[in-house]
Scaffold this motif. Structure first.
Motif, PDB file in Angstrom:
ATOM      1  N   ARG A  17       0.807  -1.213   0.000  1.00 33.75           N
ATOM      2  CA  ARG A  17       0.000   0.000   0.000  1.00 33.75           C
ATOM      3  C   ARG A  17       0.843   1.267   0.000  1.00 33.75           C
ATOM      4  O   ARG A  17       0.288   2.369   0.000  1.00 33.75           O
ATOM      5  N   LEU A  94     -15.573  -0.166  -7.577  1.00 39.59           N
ATOM      6  CA  LEU A  94     -14.424   0.735  -7.469  1.00 39.59           C
ATOM      7  C   LEU A  94     -14.797   2.071  -6.848  1.00 39.59           C
ATOM      8  O   LEU A  94     -14.077   2.582  -5.981  1.00 39.59           O
ATOM      9  N   HIS A 100     -12.894   2.330  -0.694  1.00 39.15           N
ATOM     10  CA  HIS A 100     -12.361   2.846  -1.956  1.00 39.15           C
ATOM     11  C   HIS A 100     -12.601   4.343  -2.073  1.00 39.15           C
ATOM     12  O   HIS A 100     -11.723   5.101  -2.510  1.00 39.15           O
ATOM     13  N   PHE A 103     -10.172   6.237  -0.099  1.00 35.80           N
ATOM     14  CA  PHE A 103      -8.869   6.280  -0.769  1.00 35.80           C
ATOM     15  C   PHE A 103      -8.833   7.415  -1.796  1.00 35.80           C
ATOM     16  O   PHE A 103      -7.885   8.201  -1.848  1.00 35.80           O
ATOM     17  N   PHE A 104      -9.884   7.507  -2.613  1.00 37.77           N
ATOM     18  CA  PHE A 104      -9.949   8.590  -3.594  1.00 37.77           C
ATOM     19  C   PHE A 104     -10.083   9.954  -2.915  1.00 37.77           C
ATOM     20  O   PHE A 104      -9.553  10.956  -3.401  1.00 37.77           O
ATOM     21  N   THR A 114     -21.710   6.510  -0.733  1.00 42.40           N
ATOM     22  CA  THR A 114     -21.336   5.139  -1.063  1.00 42.40           C
ATOM     23  C   THR A 114     -22.540   4.214  -0.899  1.00 42.40           C
ATOM     24  O   THR A 114     -23.580   4.609  -0.357  1.00 42.40           O
ATOM     25  N   THR A 124     -19.903  -7.445  -6.607  1.00 39.85           N
ATOM     26  CA  THR A 124     -18.625  -8.147  -6.703  1.00 39.85           C
ATOM     27  C   THR A 124     -18.827  -9.591  -7.145  1.00 39.85           C
ATOM     28  O   THR A 124     -18.155 -10.076  -8.066  1.00 39.85           O
ATOM     29  N   GLY A 166     -10.168  -8.921  -3.060  1.00 39.10           N
ATOM     30  CA  GLY A 166     -10.999  -7.957  -2.331  1.00 39.10           C
ATOM     31  C   GLY A 166     -12.093  -8.634  -1.531  1.00 39.10           C
ATOM     32  O   GLY A 166     -12.319  -8.303  -0.360  1.00 39.10           O
ATOM     33  N   HIS A 186      -4.357  -7.978  -2.101  1.00 39.89           N
ATOM     34  CA  HIS A 186      -5.366  -7.148  -2.776  1.00 39.89           C
ATOM     35  C   HIS A 186      -4.719  -5.880  -3.327  1.00 39.89           C
ATOM     36  O   HIS A 186      -4.940  -5.517  -4.492  1.00 39.89           O
ATOM     37  N   VAL A 190      -4.238  -4.859  -7.333  1.00 44.43           N
ATOM     38  CA  VAL A 190      -4.656  -3.564  -7.879  1.00 44.43           C
ATOM     39  C   VAL A 190      -3.476  -2.871  -8.559  1.00 44.43           C
ATOM     40  O   VAL A 190      -3.615  -2.283  -9.637  1.00 44.43           O
TER      41      VAL A 190
END
Length: 226
Positions: A17, A94, A100, A103-104, A114, A124, A166, A186, A190
């Motif tokens: 990461r 995503l 996620h 993270f963005f 979300t 998924t 994931g 994971h 990615v």
């Protein structure tokens, strides 16, 4: 060794990461810019007078060629709709899975609503199922099997692994591995996707729009029906 796998004093998760993901993003961005620049520079100067509007021709092609021609649709209906379905599932997972989005948000400085985890799990599993069916169809169909290259198989695997790792991390199904190791796998999957994306067939997800516009614009300028 109680904190997981180590590489030169750094845990596998920290590496995955940290440096791995950062370099993958850098390679992804550079690769995308390079490929798009090459596409734009490939245009040759047109000396003959235009017979139609390139802009309107390009936009028309974008709007009308996102679905197969009626004459071909009955032969590729499964491939057409399943392709759209797994791409939609990928983008839903995503962009709308809470971790996620966070993270963005760290990168962009803003977030967005979300979906509940139940919906993300559904998308998924469905996406993984579609990918497995598409792979099986490719392996069993003699024509598709002949047309398939190593790029297709690698692209399939690169696209599938982030979903697999994931869901394993989310459900804590680790098959005897430490949870930190599964999470690291994971991140690494990615990173592999980001690195491969600009150079393999997955790039069609970005190329499809400018290339389709370019073809329509060229045909319209020459007075040809796209």
């Amino acid at each position: 060794m109680n904190e997981g796998l180590y590489w030169e004093g750094m845990s596998l998760l920290d590496f995955a990461r940290g440096p791995a993901l950062r370099w993958a993003v850098i390679i992804f961005v550079i690769g995308i810019v390079w490929r798009l620049t090459a596409l734009l520079l490939a245009s040759r100067k047109q000396l003959e007078p235009a017979k139609g509007s390139a802009t309107s021709g390009g936009m028309k092609t974008l709007l009308t060629r996102s679905a197969p021609a009626h004459e071909l649709e009955k032969n590729i209906v499964f491939q057409h709709y399943s392709g759209y379905a797994w791409h939609i599932g990928m983008f839903v997972v995503l962009l709308f899975f809470a971790p996620h989005m966070l993270f963005f948000k760290d990168i962009l400085g803003f977030g967005w609503p979300t979906l509940p985890n139940l919906f993300i799990t559904f998308f998924t599993v469905v996406t993984m199922g579609i990918l497995l069916v598409l792979l099986a169809r490719r392996l069993m169909n003699p024509v598709l099997r002949q047309l398939t290259t190593w790029d297709d198989y690698i692209s399939w695997l690169i696209a599938f692994l982030p979903f697999l790792t994931g869901i394993m991390a989310f459900t804590h199904i680790t098959f005897g591995m430490r949870y930190e190791t599964v999470l690291a796998l994971h991140f690494l999957s990615v990173s592999a996707l980001l690195i491969w994306f600009p150079f393999g067939k997955l790039m069609h997800a970005i190329f499809i729009w400018p290339s389709r516009y370019k073809v329509g614009a060229a045909f319209a300028r020459r007075g040809v029906r796209a």
